[in-house]
Scaffold this motif. Structure first.
Motif, short mmCIF file in Angstrom:
data_model
loop_
_atom_site.label_atom_id
_atom_site.label_comp_id
_atom_site.label_asym_id
_atom_site.label_seq_id
_atom_site.Cartn_x
_atom_site.Cartn_y
_atom_site.Cartn_z
N SER A 139 42.96 46.10 40.21
CA SER A 139 44.18 45.91 40.98
C SER A 139 44.88 47.25 41.03
O SER A 139 44.38 48.24 40.48
CB SER A 139 45.10 44.85 40.33
OG SER A 139 45.69 45.37 39.15
N ASN A 179 36.78 39.62 44.70
CA ASN A 179 37.41 38.30 44.79
C ASN A 179 38.02 37.84 43.46
O ASN A 179 37.82 36.70 43.04
CB ASN A 179 36.39 37.27 45.29
CG ASN A 179 37.05 36.00 45.80
OD1 ASN A 179 38.05 36.06 46.50
ND2 ASN A 179 36.50 34.84 45.47
N GLY A 180 38.76 38.73 42.82
CA GLY A 180 39.44 38.36 41.59
C GLY A 180 38.57 38.32 40.35
O GLY A 180 38.99 37.85 39.29
N LYS A 181 37.33 38.82 40.47
CA LYS A 181 36.40 38.78 39.34
C LYS A 181 35.70 40.12 39.18
O LYS A 181 35.46 40.82 40.16
CB LYS A 181 35.34 37.68 39.56
CG LYS A 181 35.91 36.27 39.68
CD LYS A 181 34.83 35.24 39.89
CE LYS A 181 34.29 35.22 41.31
NZ LYS A 181 35.25 34.69 42.28
N ASN A 195 37.35 36.78 34.79
CA ASN A 195 38.56 36.51 35.56
C ASN A 195 39.54 37.65 35.29
O ASN A 195 40.01 37.83 34.16
CB ASN A 195 39.16 35.17 35.13
CG ASN A 195 40.41 34.80 35.92
OD1 ASN A 195 41.22 35.64 36.26
ND2 ASN A 195 40.56 33.52 36.20
N THR A 196 39.88 38.42 36.31
CA THR A 196 40.71 39.60 36.08
C THR A 196 42.19 39.28 35.99
O THR A 196 42.98 40.14 35.60
CB THR A 196 40.47 40.65 37.19
OG1 THR A 196 40.79 40.08 38.46
CG2 THR A 196 39.03 41.11 37.19
N ASP A 197 42.59 38.07 36.35
CA ASP A 197 43.99 37.67 36.15
C ASP A 197 44.27 37.40 34.67
O ASP A 197 45.33 37.73 34.15
CB ASP A 197 44.32 36.42 36.97
CG ASP A 197 44.41 36.70 38.45
OD1 ASP A 197 44.73 37.86 38.81
OD2 ASP A 197 44.15 35.79 39.25
N GLU A 413 41.81 43.41 49.94
CA GLU A 413 42.43 42.13 49.55
C GLU A 413 43.68 41.90 50.39
O GLU A 413 44.47 42.83 50.61
CB GLU A 413 42.78 42.14 48.07
CG GLU A 413 41.57 42.18 47.16
CD GLU A 413 41.95 42.00 45.72
OE1 GLU A 413 41.91 40.85 45.22
OE2 GLU A 413 42.31 43.01 45.08
#
Length: 467
Positions: A139, A179-181, A195-197, A413
């Motif tokens: 991010s 895609n968030g990974k 999972n990067t969140d 994104e």
């Protein structure tokens, strides 16, 4: 200006006008209403060249970075040149552009160095909770550092080393974000999906995965010896293996380097090395060309081989940059070339890498690790205004309103925040922006955010709902 950009500009210039022209008073300045045309796309800021991160001569020199312009004029040790008295770590393995910085990873010493785009040091770290391997941005505020003992979180905004990803303690190599990974290759654990969140493991795919890359459409490709596996990060059931037993993708776990598996951002193509050959793989047909390019010999009848990663694909020119040395030990390590070949396998240019006095050609024991490239352009949102009628649904292709001139559209994104509820709502469905209005009329706005290779842009878009 490119034809694609002209087409986009035409679509956008009509966007506000066509949805407003059904109203009889579309040209009147009543209640502050006016048509705001879309912004023109900023032309591509051309790169001036590319870089090579070098392991350099272990026991004699620390890691280094060389620069080559597109005429293959060379500047050696550019980090040392602008950072007097400072040095990179021992055995530099990777350099990468992300956001406003370059990130340089080494196995020991200054294992993680952050610089600005002029290679002036911003921050350096000896302790990253393991010996350095690679870096991937996830991010505009966070990245992951792979090490000989797992994955460490790096906080970009505070320039601070964070904790480790629980459940990964073995040597970790290449990583890609989609895609968030993050998809990370871990020795003995296969391909680990994170999972990067939450910085937590989603799944571990066993089976001897060795290298991983991301293609221009946002598809993950993971090599595992005699197979290469296509993984759609948006659909866990959309996975397909391909047999590549005649040109396997092997691991680099011993004396680790980033590996040769690379993707084009222009064609449906992957590349990797097999012996002294470059292999090309068509991601649409599965066709494998094992003799796409062969190194051959230097001008003294000496066999040439790849070193380090061996190759990467230039994201702007789509040429392949090859890192080549004389085969064998001893002073053969001081004979190094950088070769450029086209995406059709034609030899375009080459240059001998000097920078020392270790042989009769002023060569040096560079032990090149990997080429890396400039990222000069930021993402843009071209639309400024959308005018709609009440009780209508409006759809527009995001590729017509979002652009990054040196990054593939699929890797950008995109997100939106809702309109005020009294007017309806906005959302993103697949590759479309969707706005649905209700019976109310008036002026509001929609906030759109895009992130491309660590660069974030948030823009408020004026929305009018008019009869």
């Amino acid at each position: 200006m490119k034809k694609g950009i002209l087409a986009r500009s035409l679509v956008l210039s009509l966007l506000a006008f066509t949805v407003a022209c059904s109203s009889e008073d579309d040209n009147r300045n009543e209640d502050g209403f006016r048509i705001i045309p879309p912004s023109a796309a900023t032309p591509l800021i051309q790169p001036t060249g590319f870089y090579i991160a070098n392991e350099d001569w272990f026991g004699h020199d620390k890691g280094s970075v060389n620069f080559l312009d597109y005429g293959l004029n060379r500047k050696y040790r550019i980090y040392a040149e602008v950072n007097s008295g400072k040095s990179l770590g021992v055995t530099t393995t990777m350099g990468v552009a992300y956001g406003d910085n370059y990130y340089i990873v080494s196995k020991q010493g200054n294992r993680f160095v952050v610089t600005d785009k002029n290679f002036k040091e911003v921050k350096s770290f000896e302790n990253i909770q393991g010996d350095g391997r690679a870096f991937v941005g996830v991010s505009d505020s966070k990245g992951y550092i792979s090490t000989g003992a797992g994955i460490t979180v790096y906080h970009i905004n505070t320039k601070a080393i964070g904790g480790k990803i629980d459940g990964i303690s073995k040597q970790t190599g290449n990583m890609v974000y989609a895609n968030g990974k993050v998809y990370a290759v871990v020795n003995g654990d296969g391909l680990v999906i994170i999972n990067t969140d939450t910085d937590t493991i989603i799944e571990k795919l066993g089976g001897g995965y060795t290298q991983v890359t991301l293609d221009k459409d946002g598809i993950v490709w993971a090599g595992k010896g005699n197979e290469i596996v296509r993984i759609n990060p948006k659909d866990k059931n959309d996975t397909k293996p391909y047999n590549i037993a005649t040109a396997p993708i092997n691991g680099t776990w011993g004396a680790w380097n980033p590996g040769s598996l690379s993707s084009s951002v222009k064609e449906n193509a992957l590349y990797w090395t097999k012996g002294a050959n470059v292999v090309k793989f068509n991601t649409q047909t599965g066709e494998l060309n094992e003799e796409f390019y062969t190194l051959g010999e230097d001008g003294f009848n000496k066999k040439l081989v790849f070193y380090g990663a061996g190759l990467r694909v230039d994201p702007v020119t789509d040429d392949l940059v090859l890192l080549v040395k004389r085969s064998g030990w001893g002073d053969n390590g001081s004979y190094n070339w950088t070769k450029i070949i086209s995406n059709q396998g034609a030899s375009k240019n080459q240059v001998f890498m000097e920078g020392g006095n270790s042989n009769d050609q002023n060569g040096h024991y560079w032990f090149p690790s990997v080429p890396f490239f400039q990222d000069n352009n930021a993402p843009e949102i071209l639309v400024n205004q959308i005018v709609l009628k009440p009780n209508k649904e409006f759809r527009v292709a995001l590729k017509d309103i979002v652009i990054d001139q040196d990054s593939p559209y699929a890797l950008i994104e995109k997100s939106v925040k809702n309109l005020e509820n009294m007017f309806g709502y906005a959302t993103i469905e697949g590759d479309e922006l969707v706005i649905k209005t209700n019976e109310n009329t008036g002026k509001t706005s929609m906030s759109m955010t895009v992130i491309s290779n660590g660069k974030r842009l948030q823009k408020d878009i004026e929305i009018w709902v008019r009869n």
